[in-house]
Design a protein around this motif. Structure first.
Motif, mmCIF file in Angstrom:
data_model
loop_
_atom_site.group_PDB
_atom_site.id
_atom_site.type_symbol
_atom_site.label_atom_id
_atom_site.label_comp_id
_atom_site.label_asym_id
_atom_site.label_seq_id
_atom_site.Cartn_x
_atom_site.Cartn_y
_atom_site.Cartn_z
ATOM 1 N N GLY A 1 16.589 -31.053 11.615
ATOM 2 C CA GLY A 1 16.009 -30.150 10.640
ATOM 3 C C GLY A 1 14.498 -30.180 10.697
ATOM 4 O O GLY A 1 13.899 -30.989 11.401
ATOM 5 N N GLY A 2 13.868 -29.259 9.961
ATOM 6 C CA GLY A 2 12.421 -29.254 9.889
ATOM 7 C C GLY A 2 11.772 -28.079 10.587
ATOM 8 O O GLY A 2 12.429 -27.088 10.949
ATOM 9 N N GLU A 3 10.457 -28.194 10.767
ATOM 10 C CA GLU A 3 9.662 -27.109 11.328
ATOM 11 C C GLU A 3 10.083 -26.739 12.749
ATOM 12 O O GLU A 3 10.087 -25.562 13.120
ATOM 13 C CB GLU A 3 8.178 -27.490 11.316
ATOM 14 N N GLU A 4 10.436 -27.746 13.548
ATOM 15 C CA GLU A 4 10.844 -27.453 14.920
ATOM 16 C C GLU A 4 12.109 -26.604 14.952
ATOM 17 O O GLU A 4 12.247 -25.698 15.784
ATOM 18 C CB GLU A 4 11.058 -28.758 15.704
ATOM 19 N N VAL A 5 13.025 -26.886 14.057
ATOM 20 C CA VAL A 5 14.262 -26.101 13.985
ATOM 21 C C VAL A 5 13.959 -24.689 13.491
ATOM 22 O O VAL A 5 14.528 -23.708 13.996
ATOM 23 C CB VAL A 5 15.302 -26.791 13.081
ATOM 24 N N MET A 6 13.050 -24.565 12.550
ATOM 25 C CA MET A 6 12.663 -23.239 12.077
ATOM 26 C C MET A 6 12.054 -22.418 13.204
ATOM 27 O O MET A 6 12.339 -21.224 13.342
ATOM 28 C CB MET A 6 11.682 -23.357 10.908
ATOM 29 N N ALA A 7 11.217 -23.052 14.024
ATOM 30 C CA ALA A 7 10.619 -22.346 15.162
ATOM 31 C C ALA A 7 11.702 -21.899 16.141
ATOM 32 O O ALA A 7 11.658 -20.779 16.673
ATOM 33 C CB ALA A 7 9.605 -23.252 15.859
ATOM 34 N N LEU A 8 12.699 -22.774 16.364
ATOM 35 C CA LEU A 8 13.822 -22.421 17.226
ATOM 36 C C LEU A 8 14.577 -21.226 16.647
ATOM 37 O O LEU A 8 14.933 -20.286 17.381
ATOM 38 C CB LEU A 8 14.766 -23.615 17.369
ATOM 39 N N GLN A 9 14.836 -21.261 15.363
ATOM 40 C CA GLN A 9 15.580 -20.171 14.722
ATOM 41 C C GLN A 9 14.829 -18.848 14.826
ATOM 42 O O GLN A 9 15.442 -17.790 15.015
ATOM 43 C CB GLN A 9 15.867 -20.536 13.269
ATOM 44 N N ARG A 10 13.519 -18.890 14.723
ATOM 45 C CA ARG A 10 12.731 -17.656 14.875
ATOM 46 C C ARG A 10 12.875 -17.103 16.297
ATOM 47 O O ARG A 10 12.999 -15.889 16.489
ATOM 48 C CB ARG A 10 11.260 -17.938 14.558
ATOM 49 N N LEU A 11 12.847 -17.994 17.276
ATOM 50 C CA LEU A 11 13.016 -17.553 18.661
ATOM 51 C C LEU A 11 14.398 -16.941 18.868
ATOM 52 O O LEU A 11 14.548 -15.941 19.572
ATOM 53 C CB LEU A 11 12.805 -18.731 19.619
ATOM 54 N N LEU A 12 15.404 -17.546 18.263
ATOM 55 C CA LEU A 12 16.759 -17.019 18.376
ATOM 56 C C LEU A 12 16.876 -15.654 17.681
ATOM 57 O O LEU A 12 17.547 -14.751 18.186
ATOM 58 C CB LEU A 12 17.763 -18.001 17.768
ATOM 59 N N GLN A 13 16.197 -15.513 16.551
ATOM 60 C CA GLN A 13 16.165 -14.211 15.884
ATOM 61 C C GLN A 13 15.550 -13.155 16.796
ATOM 62 O O GLN A 13 16.070 -12.040 16.933
ATOM 63 C CB GLN A 13 15.357 -14.307 14.582
ATOM 64 N N GLN A 14 14.435 -13.499 17.420
ATOM 65 C CA GLN A 14 13.755 -12.573 18.317
ATOM 66 C C GLN A 14 14.632 -12.206 19.511
ATOM 67 O O GLN A 14 14.501 -11.119 20.077
ATOM 68 C CB GLN A 14 12.438 -13.173 18.799
ATOM 69 N N ALA A 15 15.541 -13.111 19.858
ATOM 70 C CA ALA A 15 16.453 -12.863 20.976
ATOM 71 C C ALA A 15 17.689 -12.075 20.536
ATOM 72 O O ALA A 15 18.587 -11.835 21.349
ATOM 73 C CB ALA A 15 16.875 -14.188 21.615
ATOM 74 N N GLY A 16 17.743 -11.691 19.247
ATOM 75 C CA GLY A 16 18.822 -10.836 18.786
ATOM 76 C C GLY A 16 19.911 -11.515 17.996
ATOM 77 O O GLY A 16 20.944 -10.896 17.688
ATOM 78 N N HIS A 17 19.728 -12.790 17.632
ATOM 79 C CA HIS A 17 20.755 -13.510 16.888
ATOM 80 C C HIS A 17 20.426 -13.505 15.393
ATOM 81 O O HIS A 17 19.294 -13.802 15.002
ATOM 82 C CB HIS A 17 20.867 -14.953 17.403
ATOM 83 N N ARG A 18 21.405 -13.188 14.588
ATOM 84 C CA ARG A 18 21.215 -13.148 13.146
ATOM 85 C C ARG A 18 21.314 -14.559 12.570
ATOM 86 O O ARG A 18 22.379 -15.182 12.602
ATOM 87 C CB ARG A 18 22.259 -12.245 12.500
ATOM 88 N N LEU A 19 20.202 -15.045 12.077
ATOM 89 C CA LEU A 19 20.155 -16.392 11.524
ATOM 90 C C LEU A 19 19.259 -16.412 10.294
ATOM 91 O O LEU A 19 18.268 -15.681 10.224
ATOM 92 C CB LEU A 19 19.581 -17.380 12.546
#
Length: 285
Positions: free
Chosen positions: A23-41
């Motif tokens: 958890g934490g900021e690193e996971v949030m950054a990952l989730q943003r990248l996944l969102q940009q790649a088209g994944h709903r998170l």
């Protein structure tokens, strides 16, 4: 593996891997990248089931190993950098599972726990660890007296393990050892994604130590091929992997110190997770 010391693990390059439960900021950054790649998170900083599913889906889409772990390879691909063609792919693990007649999830579990994450150093050379105690034995094997070399270069030729430099600096030790005896030096390093010792080259069907090393310079698929040969040649390892007897597998793959590092427990957990994701007892869904 084979004659590689568990005590040497501290010099193997470690990379940051984000996974389920983080958890934490690193996971949030990952989730943003996944969102940009088209994944709903939901950007909540929780590496839970939804984030893991999104990582697996992205990995499958770009051809990486679909293990649900966001390491440097996955993060690089998420940042719109095409995966290096030398990197291991999910299809490669499926090939290995078919060759060994074991569940895909079993090969994925071993890859997750034993492969160190990358088969190449940042300088594009295969990952290695030079073992001076193996150099001592290989010189004897080739009919050479190791004593004078031990006296001059105890960090390269020694009956006891040690002297590690770590990471890319291991190549400095390897180069110096090659000046003593070329083949003995190549045989005294563990190579690639699965860190299989060079002295196994003949047993595994390579033409020479140099041929084995040449293959390790190609792709991580070639590292996996060496692993498949290594497991296929050892009935104890093959049977243990087929039966998912992780304690027995770890004992023969890592040596007697396996329990201290909990390799068996880590592989058992990884197998369960990948089996659940793949379905059908760890075979392809």
């Amino acid at each position: 593996m084979g004659e590689r010391e568990d005590e040497a693990d501290f010099v193997v390059q470690q990379v940051r891997m984000l996974r389920r439960g983080d958890g934490g900021e690193e996971v949030m950054a990952l989730q943003r990248l996944l969102q940009q790649a088209g994944h709903r998170l939901v950007i909540d900083g929780d590496y839970g089931p939804a984030t893991e599913r999104a990582v697996r889906a992205f990995q499958r889409r770009v051809g990486l190993v679909a293990d649900g772990i966001a390491g440097p390879k996955t993060l690089q691909a998420l940042r719109e950098s095409p995966p290096d063609e030398r990197l291991l792919q999910q299809a490669d693990l499926e090939w290995a599972a078919a060759e060994l007649d074991v569940p895909v999830a079993a090969v994925m579990a071993v890859n997750e726990v034993e492969s160190r994450g990358s088969g190449f150093f940042p300088n594009d050379r295969p990952a290695i660890l030079f073992e001076r105690h193996i150099m001592y034995r290989r010189l004897k094997h080739h009919g050479l007296d190791p004593a004078p070399h031990r006296a001059q270069h105890p960090d390269l030729v020694n009956p006891s393990a040690g002297g590690y430099a770590g990471g890319v600096r291991e190549y400095d030790r390897l180069t110096r050892a090659q000046r003593i005896h070329h083949d003995s030096a190549l045989e005294s390093a563990s190579w690639g994604l699965f860190q299989i010792m060079g002295f196994h080259w003949q047993h595994l069907g390579y033409d020479s130590a140099s041929h084995y090393v040449e293959c390790m310079h190609r792709r991580e698929r070639d590292h996996l091929d060496a692993f498949v040969r290594f497991i296929g040649k050892d009935r104890r390892l093959h049977d243990s992997l087929r039966d998912q007897d992780w304690a027995r597998f770890a004992r023969y793959y890592n040596g007697p110190a396996y329990a201290r590092n909990r390799y068996d427990e880590k592989m058992a957990r990884a197998f369960a997770r990948h089996s659940h994701a793949l379905g059908d007892g760890g075979m392809l869904a």
